[in-house]
Write a protein that holds these residues in place. Structure first.
Motif, PDB file in Angstrom:
ATOM      1  N   ASP B 194       0.904  -1.158   0.044  1.00 16.53           N
ATOM      2  CA  ASP B 194       0.068   0.091  -0.140  1.00 16.53           C
ATOM      3  C   ASP B 194       0.900   1.098  -0.119  1.00 16.53           C
ATOM      4  N   ARG B 195       0.648   1.936  -0.953  1.00 15.03           N
ATOM      5  CA  ARG B 195       1.616   3.335  -1.351  1.00 15.03           C
ATOM      6  C   ARG B 195       1.500   4.172  -0.146  1.00 15.03           C
ATOM      7  N   GLU B 196       0.246   4.141   0.286  1.00 15.55           N
ATOM      8  CA  GLU B 196      -0.292   5.336   1.528  1.00 15.55           C
ATOM      9  C   GLU B 196       0.465   4.864   2.672  1.00 15.55           C
ATOM     10  N   ILE B 219      18.359 -10.723 -16.917  1.00 17.56           N
ATOM     11  CA  ILE B 219      18.165  -9.623 -15.972  1.00 17.56           C
ATOM     12  C   ILE B 219      19.553  -9.656 -15.223  1.00 17.56           C
ATOM     13  N   CYS B 220      19.942 -10.796 -14.903  1.00 20.07           N
ATOM     14  CA  CYS B 220      21.227 -11.025 -14.037  1.00 20.07           C
ATOM     15  C   CYS B 220      22.314 -10.423 -14.849  1.00 20.07           C
ATOM     16  N   MET B 221      22.358 -10.686 -16.338  1.00 20.89           N
ATOM     17  CA  MET B 221      23.366 -10.508 -17.177  1.00 20.89           C
ATOM     18  C   MET B 221      23.222  -8.867 -17.434  1.00 20.89           C
ATOM     19  N   THR B 222      22.339  -8.219 -17.613  1.00 18.04           N
ATOM     20  CA  THR B 222      22.058  -6.757 -17.953  1.00 18.04           C
ATOM     21  C   THR B 222      22.227  -5.987 -16.419  1.00 18.04           C
ATOM     22  N   THR B 223      22.494  -6.715 -15.396  1.00 18.42           N
ATOM     23  CA  THR B 223      22.810  -6.311 -14.146  1.00 18.42           C
ATOM     24  C   THR B 223      21.520  -5.213 -13.616  1.00 18.42           C
ATOM     25  N   GLU B 224      20.503  -5.331 -14.462  1.00 16.78           N
ATOM     26  CA  GLU B 224      19.164  -4.524 -13.747  1.00 16.78           C
ATOM     27  C   GLU B 224      18.840  -5.173 -12.530  1.00 16.78           C
ATOM     28  N   ARG B 225      18.576  -4.121 -11.555  1.00 13.81           N
ATOM     29  CA  ARG B 225      18.230  -4.595 -10.334  1.00 13.81           C
ATOM     30  C   ARG B 225      16.521  -4.789 -10.108  1.00 13.81           C
ATOM     31  N   PRO B 226      16.069  -5.902  -9.885  1.00 15.95           N
ATOM     32  CA  PRO B 226      14.465  -5.681  -9.607  1.00 15.95           C
ATOM     33  C   PRO B 226      14.092  -4.786  -8.569  1.00 15.95           C
ATOM     34  N   VAL B 227      15.211  -4.341  -7.521  1.00  9.72           N
ATOM     35  CA  VAL B 227      14.751  -3.324  -6.647  1.00  9.72           C
ATOM     36  C   VAL B 227      15.525  -2.050  -7.177  1.00  9.72           C
ATOM     37  N   GLU B 228      14.828  -0.803  -7.158  1.00 10.54           N
ATOM     38  CA  GLU B 228      15.476   0.226  -7.437  1.00 10.54           C
ATOM     39  C   GLU B 228      15.283   0.955  -6.456  1.00 10.54           C
ATOM     40  N   GLN B 229      16.511   1.478  -5.783  1.00 13.79           N
ATOM     41  CA  GLN B 229      16.388   2.424  -4.458  1.00 13.79           C
ATOM     42  C   GLN B 229      15.960   3.980  -5.391  1.00 13.79           C
ATOM     43  N   LYS B 230      14.921   4.577  -4.870  1.00 14.67           N
ATOM     44  CA  LYS B 230      14.552   5.597  -5.154  1.00 14.67           C
ATOM     45  C   LYS B 230      14.767   6.699  -3.944  1.00 14.67           C
ATOM     46  N   GLU B 231      15.832   7.348  -4.076  1.00 13.95           N
ATOM     47  CA  GLU B 231      16.182   8.503  -3.178  1.00 13.95           C
ATOM     48  C   GLU B 231      14.936   9.446  -3.165  1.00 13.95           C
ATOM     49  N   LYS B 232      14.786  10.092  -2.064  1.00 14.52           N
ATOM     50  CA  LYS B 232      13.701  10.872  -1.664  1.00 14.52           C
ATOM     51  C   LYS B 232      12.559  10.553  -2.536  1.00 14.52           C
ATOM     52  N   ALA B 233      12.317   9.359  -2.362  1.00  7.76           N
ATOM     53  CA  ALA B 233      10.858   8.958  -2.757  1.00  7.76           C
ATOM     54  C   ALA B 233       9.590   9.609  -2.487  1.00  7.76           C
ATOM     55  N   LEU B 234       9.635  10.152  -1.411  1.00  8.09           N
ATOM     56  CA  LEU B 234       8.431  10.789  -0.866  1.00  8.09           C
ATOM     57  C   LEU B 234       8.064  11.953  -1.840  1.00  8.09           C
ATOM     58  N   GLN B 235       9.121  12.741  -2.283  1.00 10.49           N
ATOM     59  CA  GLN B 235       8.849  13.824  -3.115  1.00 10.49           C
ATOM     60  C   GLN B 235       8.286  13.244  -4.517  1.00 10.49           C
ATOM     61  N   SER B 236       8.896  12.314  -5.230  1.00 11.85           N
ATOM     62  CA  SER B 236       8.431  11.880  -6.561  1.00 11.85           C
ATOM     63  C   SER B 236       7.203  11.085  -6.443  1.00 11.85           C
ATOM     64  N   LEU B 237       6.725  10.594  -5.321  1.00 12.01           N
ATOM     65  CA  LEU B 237       5.684   9.963  -5.295  1.00 12.01           C
ATOM     66  C   LEU B 237       4.415  10.828  -5.476  1.00 12.01           C
TER      67      LEU B 237
END
Lengths: 567, 237
Positions: B194-196, B219-237
């Motif tokens: 729940d985003r809220e 995905i492993c090879m392209t090193t993309e991570r299923p979890v992306e850290q979103k700094e300051k996520a509060l603002q962007s949401l």
């Protein structure tokens, strides 16, 4: 492919081209602990005797085996086959029809019959067998009444039940409750919508029974029938008394009569083979059908009120089965007991009682401890090996007592031979110290009935889930402390009921006890059997009644009190 | 970093559930892992707490490596508190006994005062002699929180803390929860769909995406991570 070993030998990583293929953490510190070690130990104890016998299936036969194979085996196979087939057929008919009647219809006594019809299970078939023989023979109550009151003297052949059909009759009467209870519970809880639909589609009672009830309850019927058939294979008392040679009697005969353990082992191996076929057959017949729906949204079946002739025929059918399966043999035993109790209740009788209690209590305790360890281990390790281990613990329940006795004796005699030097050191007399001790009997009970305890606890653990255990671990308690403080209190009820059930089973047990009991160690069941074989049927009544009363109380408790509590 | 997770991988029945996860959490921070069901977010908590063993990667908490190739610290030695989705309050113990359960290593004299203190913190003093089934869902949750916080864990984990509560209760309780955790200054990770909830409680939000589970290799090879850290996520949401 590459293999990396971590942490000594406990943890393997096997690499394929694209990274780690397999992470074998079976041996990681998470899995090597007191629980896994104990579990493997217990399971090995269960398997060892059976494994010893299976191996013999492939070894060179002993000298006398040829004789046994030529003169005994054909008869054994024929008798066993006929017993299994006809007992299966009649128990299915009686078990399912009674289940359908008490579930779908309302007639006088339905509520009582629902659990009362389980009561014949309290009478071990061998006790039922000699009771019926005693009632039907020349001096028995039936013929005496016919002669004295009606002056009828009928041909003896009408009253002779000491034959194969007689054995089928006895097995049917006292084993049908296995199918009855399973089918009844299933129909009551799972079948409502299907049967109501069939009713709405205009089908009547018998039509529904054959076209809906039997097909949908196929899986439970097959499950119950396989229990019945395993009991028939396990039986020694009835077939011996009725003079119908089967594998169990042949094992006794070759082992003790002919002193030919090798042939007894061969025969046991053959029984194991039959059981394997039976169990595989059960699997195939049952297919992918499960015992129950996965949804919890099931509602009980609405009973239909019976009227007129139908009402009374249903009532008398149930009453007849209940009477000949429980009341009549029960009353006969009571009357015999009144005649003989003064003669039977001696100092020896109290020894008998204590022996039975010691054997049953220590056996049941051992079963519950083993069951707790294995169930706790397998639920916390959902790995494949753990699952396989739990399946193997149930194995003992399908193996006849006589076969387990052969297997465990072989193992214990071997151990005794290894320890012989040690016995000499301590100046103990006799070289077969362990094989003639009470310990071997109790371990044999545990092997045979471990499944009863395991199933009880496993089901309860399943309900409780793992989060309580995990919460305790996260609050700093180790696995042992968690077991005693959290896991055990959680399944307390199941421990008690598992204990009672295995206690009763041990009390009733005959073939294992006859073979493995220490010298001069008699229990209620062996004494009852011995009296009966010595044509002292009336003296057998008291020990038999004690067994029956305790079993009946257990049935009352589990099928009436507990079920009522739940609903 | 107070908690650091590096390249964490976890497979369940040869299915990739967590793939090369990296996470860093500061002391006293409340981190929320946001993801839909099946995204593996609860598994992250189970790996952090030691209820599951990672296939690869390492976890360090308060300077101690609790799991990597060579080490595996069992859950009871990690000093991690967790509030379970169904609370898992021991049904055969009173509320006070439940809270004292985790204080086994504390000196006897300090256990009772600590339990009282926790009961005050969650304002449940009056209920200490009740049994869990005698409490409402919200009350049970507060007790579960008190029980998890009582041994002063280095890290607190909350698994979908509001999923079993009524919607109208939820708003009150999540503010309360935030205050209690902040009061104790416990580093916290909580997972939610729940985003809220995430916005209301977390200092920082990390999103976890599922999908690609059947194609994890690329995905492993392209090193993309299923979890992306979103700094300051509060603002962007």
């Amino acid at each position: 492919m590459k293999c990396r070993i971590l942490d000594g030998v406990r943890h393997f990583l096997i690499y394929g081209k694209r990274g780690v293929l397999l992470n074998v953490s079976l041996f990681s510190s998470k899995y090597i602990n007191i629980w896994s070690i104990l579990t493997v130990g217990i399971v090995l104890t269960v398997i060892a005797p059976n494994f010893v016998i299976l191996l013999q299936f492939f070894t060179e036969p002993a000298d006398q085996w040829d004789h046994v194979r030529q003169y005994l085996l054909p008869d054994l196979l024929k008798n066993t086959g006929l017993l299994l087939f006809f007992t299966g057929l009649t128990t299915i008919f009686i078990g399912t029809s009674l289940a359908w009647l008490v579930t779908a219809y309302d007639f006088p006594g339905t509520r009582f019959f629902k659990w009362g019809l389980i009561l014949p299970l309290a009478i071990p078939p061998y006790i039922g067998g000699y009771t019926y023989h005693g009632m039907l023979n020349y001096t028995g109550v039936i013929q005496t009444t016919l002669r004295d009151t009606f002056e009828l003297d009928l041909d003896q052949k009408y009253f002779d039940i000491l034959n194969l059909p007689g054995a089928v009759f006895i097995f049917t009467l006292f084993l049908y409750p296995y199918i009855y209870t399973m089918t009844q519970t299933y129909l009551e809880t799972q079948s409502a919508s299907l049967i109501e639909n069939a009713r709405l589609l205009g089908k009547n009672g018998t039509k529904i029974y054959f076209s809906v009830v039997l097909p949908i309850s196929r899986a439970v019927i097959i499950g119950g029938t396989s229990l019945v058939l395993l009991e028939v294979l396990n039986d020694y008392g009835v077939v011996q008394y009725f003079g119908v040679p089967t594998f169990t009697t042949a094992i006794f005969q070759t082992w003790f009569g002919m002193n030919d353990l090798a042939s007894a082992i061969k025969l046991s191996a053959t029984v194991m083979f039959i059981i394997a076929v039976l169990l595989i057959g059960e699997r195939i017949l049952r297919g992918r059908k499960q015992y129950s729906y996965t949804t919890s949204r099931v509602h009980p079946l609405q009973k239909k009120k019976l009227t007129g002739r139908k009402k009374w025929s249903a009532f008398f059918y149930c009453l007849a089965i209940f009477s000949i399966g429980f009341v009549i043999p029960g009353l006969q035993l009571v009357s015999w007991m009144m005649l003989t109790y003064e003669k039977v209740v001696t100092a020896e009788f109290w020894t008998l009682l204590t022996n039975s209690l010691i054997a049953a209590i220590s056996g049941a305790a051992m079963i519950m401890i083993g069951a707790l360890v294995i169930a706790n281990f397998t639920r916390l390790n959902k790995s494949l090996p753990a699952k396989a281990l739990s399946k193997m613990t149930i194995l003992g329940y399908s193996i006849p007592g006589a076969v387990i006795a052969v297997g465990i004796s072989t193992v214990f005699i071997y151990i005794d031979n290894v320890l012989a030097a040690l016995y000499e050191q301590f100046d103990m007399d006799g070289t077969l110290f362990l094989s003639t001790s009470l310990l071997i009997l109790i371990i044999a009970y545990a092997i045979r009935f471990l499944a009863i305890g395991f199933n009880a606890i496993d089901a309860e653990f399943d309900k409780a889930g793992t989060s309580f255990h995990e919460a305790s671990r996260l609050l700093g308690k180790g696995s042992i402390s968690t077991f005693f403080k959290v896991d055990l209190p959680m399944v307390k009820g199941a421990v008690i009921s598992g204990f009672i059930l295995s206690f009763i089973e041990i009390l009733k047990e005959l073939p294992l006890t006859l073979i493995l009991r220490p010298f001069n160690f008699d229990t209620l069941s062996t004494k009852a059997y011995q009296y009966a074989s010595d044509e002292q049927i009336q003296e057998a009544a008291l020990p038999s009644l004690l067994i029956i009363t305790l079993s009946a109380l257990a049935i009352y408790f589990f099928y009436y009190v507990l079920k009522k509590e739940r609903s | 970093m107070f908690v650091s997770v590096e390249n964490l991988c976890f497979r369940y029945r040869s299915q990739e559930v967590i793939h090369q996860l990296c996470l860093e959490i500061q002391k006293g921070e409340i981190l929320s892992i946001l993801g839909s069901s099946g995204s593996g977010k609860s598994t992250v908590l189970r790996l952090l707490s030691g209820l599951e063993t990672p296939n690869e990667g390492s976890i360090t908490v308060a300077g101690q490596t609790v799991a990597d190739d060579r080490h595996f610290l069992p859950p009871e030695k990690r000093s991690i508190g967790m509030v379970f989705q169904d609370y898992a309050l021991f049904p055969h113990m009173t509320i006070r006994k439940n809270i004292e359960f985790g204080l086994g290593t504390w000196p006897k004299k300090e256990r009772k005062p600590r339990a009282e203190e926790m009961l005050r913190l969650v304002r449940m003093e009056a209920y200490k002699n009740r049994y869990p089934h005698e409490l409402s869902g919200g009350q049970q949750q507060r007790i579960a929180l008190a029980r998890a916080l009582a041994p002063k864990p280095a890290l607190l984990l909350l698994d979908e803390p509001f999923s079993s509560l009524d919607a109208d209760l939820q708003i009150n309780i999540r503010n309360e929860l935030h205050d209690i955790i902040k009061q104790t200054e416990t580093t916290t990770v909580f997972v939610t769909h729940d985003r809220e909830d995430a916005k209301a409680i977390a200092d920082r939000i990390v999103t976890m995406r599922d999908g690609a589970a059947h194609d994890w290799d690329s995905i492993c090879m392209t090193t993309e991570r299923p979890v992306e850290q979103k700094e300051k996520a509060l603002q962007s949401l």
